[in-house]
Design an enzyme around this catalytic site. Structure first.
Site, mmCIF file in Angstrom:
data_model
loop_
_atom_site.group_PDB
_atom_site.id
_atom_site.type_symbol
_atom_site.label_atom_id
_atom_site.label_comp_id
_atom_site.label_asym_id
_atom_site.label_seq_id
_atom_site.Cartn_x
_atom_site.Cartn_y
_atom_site.Cartn_z
ATOM 1 N N SER A 22 1.256 -10.570 3.024
ATOM 2 C CA SER A 22 2.426 -9.796 2.610
ATOM 3 C C SER A 22 3.665 -10.305 3.334
ATOM 4 C CB SER A 22 2.225 -8.321 2.940
ATOM 5 O OG SER A 22 3.419 -7.605 2.697
ATOM 6 N N HIS A 45 1.838 -11.563 -1.537
ATOM 7 C CA HIS A 45 2.147 -10.157 -1.837
ATOM 8 C C HIS A 45 3.610 -9.883 -1.508
ATOM 9 C CE1 HIS A 45 0.933 -5.903 -2.324
ATOM 10 N NE2 HIS A 45 1.769 -5.647 -1.315
ATOM 11 N N ASP A 47 6.530 -6.970 -1.453
ATOM 12 C CA ASP A 47 6.792 -5.536 -1.472
ATOM 13 C C ASP A 47 8.230 -5.264 -1.894
ATOM 14 O OD1 ASP A 47 4.292 -4.397 -0.534
ATOM 15 O OD2 ASP A 47 4.707 -5.441 1.354
ATOM 16 N N MET A 49 10.869 -2.498 -2.524
ATOM 17 C CA MET A 49 11.119 -1.092 -2.161
ATOM 18 C C MET A 49 12.575 -0.763 -2.463
ATOM 19 S SD MET A 49 9.222 -0.780 1.510
ATOM 20 C CE MET A 49 7.717 -1.681 1.901
ATOM 21 N N HIS A 78 4.349 -5.795 -5.698
ATOM 22 C CA HIS A 78 3.995 -4.384 -5.472
ATOM 23 C C HIS A 78 5.296 -3.590 -5.510
ATOM 24 C CE1 HIS A 78 2.370 -1.272 -2.305
ATOM 25 N NE2 HIS A 78 2.579 -0.730 -3.498
ATOM 26 N N MET A 80 7.301 -0.512 -5.168
ATOM 27 C CA MET A 80 7.422 0.839 -4.624
ATOM 28 C C MET A 80 8.800 1.340 -5.000
ATOM 29 S SD MET A 80 5.502 -0.019 -1.060
ATOM 30 C CE MET A 80 5.736 -1.773 -1.343
ATOM 31 N N MET A 149 -3.688 2.142 -1.570
ATOM 32 C CA MET A 149 -2.861 2.094 -0.355
ATOM 33 C C MET A 149 -3.644 2.692 0.809
ATOM 34 S SD MET A 149 -0.045 0.569 -0.952
ATOM 35 C CE MET A 149 0.590 0.832 0.705
ATOM 36 N N PHE A 155 6.332 0.770 5.046
ATOM 37 C CA PHE A 155 6.511 -0.052 6.235
ATOM 38 C C PHE A 155 5.237 -0.819 6.575
ATOM 39 C CE2 PHE A 155 9.317 3.560 6.463
ATOM 40 C CZ PHE A 155 10.549 2.968 6.738
ATOM 41 N N GLY A 156 5.413 -1.991 7.161
ATOM 42 C CA GLY A 156 4.280 -2.751 7.659
ATOM 43 C C GLY A 156 3.884 -2.242 9.039
ATOM 44 N N ASP A 187 -4.214 -2.312 0.616
ATOM 45 C CA ASP A 187 -2.925 -2.687 1.208
ATOM 46 C C ASP A 187 -2.562 -1.721 2.319
ATOM 47 O OD1 ASP A 187 -0.378 -3.601 1.717
ATOM 48 O OD2 ASP A 187 0.467 -2.969 -0.211
ATOM 49 N N SER A 210 1.260 -7.855 8.846
ATOM 50 C CA SER A 210 1.431 -8.145 10.271
ATOM 51 C C SER A 210 0.251 -8.925 10.840
ATOM 52 C CB SER A 210 1.662 -6.853 11.058
ATOM 53 O OG SER A 210 0.735 -5.854 10.693
HETATM 54 C C1 DX5 Z 1 3.507 -1.218 2.962
HETATM 55 C C2 DX5 Z 1 3.353 -2.454 2.154
HETATM 56 C C3 DX5 Z 1 2.365 -3.432 2.665
HETATM 57 C C4 DX5 Z 1 2.686 -3.994 4.036
HETATM 58 C C5 DX5 Z 1 1.384 -4.065 4.764
HETATM 59 O O1 DX5 Z 1 4.174 -0.257 2.208
HETATM 60 O O2 DX5 Z 1 2.970 -2.130 0.824
HETATM 61 O O3 DX5 Z 1 2.173 -4.492 1.753
HETATM 62 O O4 DX5 Z 1 3.249 -5.267 4.010
HETATM 63 O O5 DX5 Z 1 1.629 -4.443 6.058
HETATM 64 P P1 DX5 Z 1 0.492 -4.438 7.174
HETATM 65 O O6 DX5 Z 1 -0.555 -5.390 6.698
HETATM 66 O O7 DX5 Z 1 1.196 -4.881 8.393
HETATM 67 O O8 DX5 Z 1 -0.021 -3.022 7.243
HETATM 68 ZN ZN ZN Z 2 2.353 -3.815 -0.507
#
Ligand code: DX5
Ligand code: ZN
Length: 242
Positions: A22, A45, A47, A49, A78, A80, A149, A155-156, A187, A210
Site C-alpha cells: 500500500s 494498493h 488508498d 480518501m 481502494h 474510501m 478491512m 490511516f496506516g 487490508d 507500513s
Molecule cells: C487504511 C488503508 C490501508 C493502509 C494499510 O485505511 O486502507 O490500505 O495503507 O496500512 P497498514 O498496512 O500500515 O495497516
Molecule cells: Zn486500503
C-alpha cells in the site's frame, strides 16, 4: 464470473497468495520510485480518501493516472470516498485492475459492479470492521473481490483487528461451495505477526503498507510476507482450481 476468467483478468496465479503493497506508507514525493522498489508485487494498493467517508485526505484520479503510466504493477484502487457510484468508474477507465468501493457508501452496488466490469476492471466491495458480511452475500455474487478491512479505514499503521477473520472464514466457505466466486483481500495491520492467521483464515490477497514501506528493505519485507502467506495458506489452497 468463472474463476479462470477472474484469474485471467486479474493476472492472478492460481493458488499463490498475492501481496499488494500500500503506497499510503510510501513517500508521496517519489511515488514512481516507490513503486519500483516493490517490483514483483502482485498489485499496488492505492488508498483514495476524500476527507468525508474517512477523516483523511490522500490522492485521486490524476495521481492514479500518473502511476499507471509509471509502473507495470497492476493498480488496486481502494476508494474510501462518498458517492462511489459517481466516481469509481474513472478509476476503471484509467486502467486499474481492481476498483474497490465501500458497501457503506455505495447507493446501487450491483449496478456499480456492472459498470466497473464493463469498463474492464475487476469490481471490488469493501466492508469496514464493524460491518457484517451476511446482509451483502447476494450483492457479492456480482463482485470479483471482497476487501475485508482489518482496521478502521483512514490511516496506516493501526493494529490488526483479529475478529474480522470470522468474516474471511465465512467468505472462504462460500467460495469453496461455489456460491461466491471472489478473491478475498485483507487490508490493515498486516505484518509478520498477523499474516499467518489471515492466510489460515483463507485470504488470497494481502495489503501491507507500513510493514513493507517502513521496513529497512521493502523488497525483502514483501518477500518474507509472501513466504509466510504461502506456508500458512497451503492447507486450504490444495485442490483449488484457480
Ligand atoms: C487504511 C488503508 C490501508 C493502509 C494499510 O485505511 O486502507 O490500505 O495503507 O496500512 P497498514 O498496512 O500500515 O495497516
Ligand atoms: Zn486500503
Amino acid at each position: 464470473m468463472a474463476p479462470s476468467l477472474l484469474s485471467e483478468r486479474a493476472n492472478l496465479r492460481d493458488v499463490s497468495p498475492m501481496i499488494a503493497p500500500s503506497i499510503l506508507s510510501a513517500d508521496f514525493a517519489r511515488l514512481a520510485d516507490e513503486a519500483a522498489v516493490v517490483a514483483g508485487a502482485d498489485w499496488l494498493h492505492i488508498d483514495v480518501m476524500d476527507a468525508h467517508f474517512v477523516p483523511n485526505l490522500t490522492l485521486g484520479l490524476p495521481v492514479v493516472k500518473a502511476l499507471k503510466a509509471a509502473t507495470d504493477i497492476p493498480l488496486d484502487c481502494h476508494l474510501m470516498i462518498e458517492n462511489p457510484d459517481r466516481w469509481a468508474i474513472g478509476y476503471a477507465e484509467a486502467g486499474a485492475v481492481n476498483v474497490t468501493v465501500h458497501i457503506e457508501a455505495a447507493a446501487e452496488p450491483v449496478k456499480l459492479a456492472a459498470n466497473l466490469r464493463a469498463a474492464g476492471a475487476l469490481a471490488g466491495l469493501s466492508i469496514k470492521p464493524a460491518t457484517p458480511l451476511e446482509p451483502y452475500i447476494e450483492i457479492l455474487r456480482h463482485y470479483d473481490t471482497l476487501l475485508v478491512m482489518s482496521v478502521e479505514p483512514g490511516f496506516g499503521g493501526q493494529d490488526f483487528i483479529v475478529e474480522v477473520l470470522n468474516k474471511v472464514r465465512t467468505a472462504r466457505r462460500l467460495v469453496a461451495t461455489g456460491h461466491l466466486k471472489l478473491l478475498i483481500e485483507i487490508d490493515g495491520g498486516i505484518n509478520a505477526d498477523t499474516i499467518e492467521a489471515a492466510a489460515e483464515a483463507g485470504v488470497d490477497c494481502f495489503v501491507a503498507g507500513s510493514a513493507i514501506y517502513h521496513a529497512h528493505d521493502p523488497a525483502a519485507a514483501m518477500r518474507h510476507l509472501r513466504e509466510q502467506a504461502e506456508r500458512s495458506s497451503a492447507h486450504w489452497s490444495v485442490g483449488r482450481t484457480g
